[in-house]
Design an enzyme around this catalytic site. Structure first.
Site, PDB file in Angstrom:
ATOM      1  N   SER A  98       0.798  -1.237   0.000  1.00 27.78           N
ATOM      2  CA  SER A  98       0.000   0.000   0.000  1.00 27.78           C
ATOM      3  C   SER A  98       0.824   1.276   0.000  1.00 27.78           C
ATOM      4  O   SER A  98       0.262   2.358  -0.216  1.00 27.78           O
ATOM      5  CB  SER A  98      -0.928   0.015   1.210  1.00 27.78           C
TER       6      SER A  98
ATOM      7  N   LYS B 121       0.239   3.419  -2.940  1.00 26.75           N
ATOM      8  CA  LYS B 121      -1.020   4.125  -3.232  1.00 26.75           C
ATOM      9  C   LYS B 121      -0.867   5.637  -3.421  1.00 26.75           C
ATOM     10  O   LYS B 121      -1.406   6.189  -4.382  1.00 26.75           O
ATOM     11  CB  LYS B 121      -2.069   3.789  -2.164  1.00 26.75           C
TER      12      LYS B 121
ATOM     13  N   TYR C  40      -3.399  -3.463 -10.390  1.00 23.64           N
ATOM     14  CA  TYR C  40      -3.279  -3.092  -8.974  1.00 23.64           C
ATOM     15  C   TYR C  40      -2.394  -4.081  -8.209  1.00 23.64           C
ATOM     16  O   TYR C  40      -1.529  -3.683  -7.422  1.00 23.64           O
ATOM     17  CB  TYR C  40      -4.691  -3.009  -8.357  1.00 23.64           C
TER      18      TYR C  40
ATOM     19  N   VAL D 232       1.208  -3.600   4.036  1.00 24.92           N
ATOM     20  CA  VAL D 232       1.168  -4.860   4.788  1.00 24.92           C
ATOM     21  C   VAL D 232       2.464  -5.668   4.719  1.00 24.92           C
ATOM     22  O   VAL D 232       2.633  -6.630   5.455  1.00 24.92           O
ATOM     23  CB  VAL D 232      -0.018  -5.768   4.353  1.00 24.92           C
TER      24      VAL D 232
HETATM   25  N1  GLU Z   1      -1.994  -5.630  -1.918  1.00 25.50           N
HETATM   26  C1  GLU Z   1      -2.550  -5.421  -0.635  1.00 25.50           C
HETATM   27  C2  GLU Z   1      -4.064  -5.505  -0.662  1.00 25.50           C
HETATM   28  O1  GLU Z   1      -4.693  -4.947  -1.515  1.00 25.50           O
HETATM   29  C3  GLU Z   1      -2.123  -4.093  -0.119  1.00 25.50           C
HETATM   30  C4  GLU Z   1      -2.671  -3.869   1.214  1.00 25.50           C
HETATM   31  C5  GLU Z   1      -1.834  -2.920   2.023  1.00 25.50           C
HETATM   32  O2  GLU Z   1      -0.610  -2.920   1.941  1.00 25.50           O
HETATM   33  O3  GLU Z   1      -2.479  -2.181   2.763  1.00 25.50           O
HETATM   34  O4  GLU Z   1      -4.645  -6.143   0.173  1.00 25.50           O
END
Ligand code: GLU
Length: 612
Positions: free
Chosen positions: A70, A73, A195, A265
């Site tokens: 994330s 993002k 994504y 995460v």
């Molecule tokens: N690829 C992970 C998901 O979409 C990223 C989540 C994260 O790092 O918050 O669940």
């Protein structure tokens, strides 16, 4: 604050210490909802720190790569802002924190969009906006954007990508729900593929630190110099990191650490202090909210130890006016005749010189404009020296612009000098302002002062007939009888030089000194190889080249004609002849010379005392 050990850099030692201390922290669990992530070693721990000029300090496993998750993002959102603009993006994704978990299946039904781009739904909606003709082109464009942020080509962790693609049913549910309500327009499978690849980009903490430093550096990657985001996009991205970047811990994080940040995460945390630095941490064990346990602890420590909280601003407004003086106290280097000097001692009050320094932003500019506003009530000319001004922002430019309009209305002429002091950006902004407002720009402060002195003097100067140059008007020959003047007339040699001609050269033997009849000359001294400094300027009625004649040594400076000049030369041999014929002639000339030297020294002392 931790005690520094001695080493190459106190900050490096500091990082080593807190790394050693926090390594002992237990607690938290490595994320396992993506099977591949569960394989991460809980003891992995790296901290990297980057300044906005790209100096990176690292400790621990900073060479090991992990998936960005994330933390990607905000960067994807920034890229979309650059392509589509704020308005289009706001239609697709909101900017409201949710207070829900990052993977929650709640959407802003009222506005028919996900709440913000830091939760999965929002990030998936941003991925659906990626441009490119084909899915492959869109993946390439995404990868290129992240590589620009990191300053090197970033690869994808195929195992993590596949693992998430196979098991990411919750994200699949979010994407289909958004398709159902028209929040995304593309095939959810393709959007999710993009994504998941974005989340699986492989980075080290050093990469993340450089990415964060690009945000801290207003969108320009400090390693490559490439502008990746504009400042408005950086502002938007950092705002969202501040309000939504740390999952549902954002409020406590803002309170405690006070820096815009994003976690993922995989155990990564990236925090940014705008205009100063970025901190990237990687340690896989997560707390129940999903933030890296050591990551949060380390950021909290570093922020407190160094007072990095954004709201820890001590109330300081720089005084950007370094010095304020007048041409009466600090005249130009041009050597003036006594009448001009007397005039300038008074009229020079009308010419102000103000040296600026540091950074012009809202508060410092407002204070400066207030002071300059009082000054323009007293003067006719104002020279602003920008040599030490490092930066100017939009607010300061507005104040400045308004000030220029007001000073014009007040009949005060403003000149900008030495604009190139700060960054190229600053110089560009200031020259732009000068251009728009018709402000006169000078390379050197001295030339500006000289120009305005000439203007002040011109108003008072009587017409001067260059063709009929009378020796008795020259200070050097004052006190001589008409017969003695005629004798000198016989000896002197009139000479003419064109603009740019060398009349004297440093190091040459000096056998003649000069009295300037017409035009002006510059005195230049060598300050380094191929570097010369203009130390004086001599006008009609003045003499030069006398040093070498008096001392009998080589010339100590170059004298160059500023324009076509006429001067009269007297050689050492002539002086010897005069001394033999009529000692009174020579003693009168020497007495005049001594008087002139005394007043030059007095003028020099005044300048030196101004420089304290
Ligand atoms: N690829 C992970 C998901 O979409 C990223 C989540 C994260 O790092 O918050 O669940």
């Amino acid at each position: 604050m931790a005690n520094y050990k001695t080493g190459a850099s106190p900050f490096q030692d500091y990082l080593t210490e807190i790394h050693a201390e926090l390594r002992g922290m237990t607690g938290g669990a490595v994320a396992d909802y993506i099977p591949e992530l569960a394989k991460a070693a809980p003891e992995s721990f790296a901290i990297s720190f980057s300044t906005i000029d790209g100096q990176v300090y690292s400790v621990g496993d900073s060479g090991s790569a992990f998936s960005i998750q994330s933390v990607s993002k905000p960067f994807a959102y920034g890229g979309a802002l650059m392509r589509l603009g704020e308005a289009a993006l706001l239609r697709a994704v909101g900017v409201e924190p949710t207070g829900e978990a990052f993977n929650s299946i709640v959407l802003d039904e009222r506005n028919n969009r996900p709440f913000n781009p830091m939760v999965n739904a929002g990030a998936i909606a941003v991925a659906a906006l990626q441009d490119g003709a084909t899915p492959a082109a869109r993946i390439a464009a995404m990868q290129a954007l992240f590589s620009d942020f990191a300053g090197r080509a970033l690869g994808i962790d195929e195992a993590v990508y596949r693992s998430e693609a196979e098991t990411g049913h919750r994200n699949r549910a979010i994407a289909y729900l958004m398709l159902n309500s028209g929040m995304i327009a593309r095939d959810p499978e393709e959007v999710l593929d993009l994504y998941f690849r974005q989340c699986a980009l492989l980075v080290t903490t050093e990469d993340l630190a450089v990415m964060g430093a690009t945000l801290a550096n207003n969108g320009v990657n400090p390693r490559t110099g490439k502008r990746v985001l504009g400042s408005a996009e950086v502002r938007d991205v950092l705002t969202l990191m501040m309000s939504c970047g740390m999952y549902d811990y954002a409020g406590e994080w803002s309170y405690d650490v006070g820096l815009p940040a994003k976690s993922g995460v995989s155990g990564a945390v990236l925090a940014v202090l705008p205009g100063q630095l970025s901190i990237a941490i990687w340690s896989p064990p997560l707390d129940p909210i999903g933030n890296s346990v050591r990551g949060v602890a380390a950021c909290s420590r570093i922020s407190r130890d160094f007072g990095l909280h954004l709201f820890m601003n001590a109330a300081t407004v720089e005084d950007v006016i370094r010095r304020e003086t007048r041409a009466s106290r600090q005249p130009s280097l041009r050597i003036r005749n006594p009448r001009e000097r007397d005039l300038l001692a008074q009229e020079g009050e009308k010419i102000a010189l103000v040296e600026l320094q540091g950074a012009l932003y809202f508060a410092s500019a407002e204070r400066m404009i207030r002071r300059l506003g009082r000054l323009i009530a007293e003067v006719r000319y104002l020279v602003l020296d920008f040599r030490r001004l490092n930066s100017i922002d939009g607010a300061a430019l507005r104040f400045f612009d308004d000030f220029l309009t007001r000073s014009r209305a007040a009949g005060v002429e403003i000149a900008f000098a030495e604009i190139g002091g700060g960054t190229a950006d600053t110089a560009g902004l200031i020259s732009g302002l000068a251009r728009d407002r018709g402000v006169r720009v000078f390379g050197a402060v001295d030339t500006a002062l000289e120009t305005y002195e000439d203007m002040v003097l011109d108003l008072a100067r009587e017409p001067y007939d260059h063709t009929n140059f009378a020796l008795d008007t020259i200070r050097l020959f004052q006190g001589l009888e008409p017969a003695q003047l005629r004798r000198i007339e016989q000896l002197i040699q009139p000479m003419q030089f064109e603009a740019g001609a060398h009349i004297l050269r440093t190091g040459e033997d000096g056998r003649m000194f000069f009295v300037l009849a017409r035009g002006s000359v510059s005195v230049m001294v060598e300050t380094g190889q191929d570097e010369r400094l203009r130390v004086g300027c001599i006008g009609p009625g003045q003499f030069f080249g006398e040093m070498a004649v008096l001392e009998g040594g080589p010339r100590s400076a170059d004298v160059i004609a500023d324009e076509r000049v006429v001067c009269y030369g007297l050689t050492v041999a002539h002086l010897d002849d005069l001394a033999a014929e009529d000692p009174h002639i020579l003693s009168t000339i020497f007495a005049n010379m001594a008087r002139e030297f005394a007043s030059r020294i007095r003028a020099g002392n005044r300048v030196i005392s101004q420089l304290q």
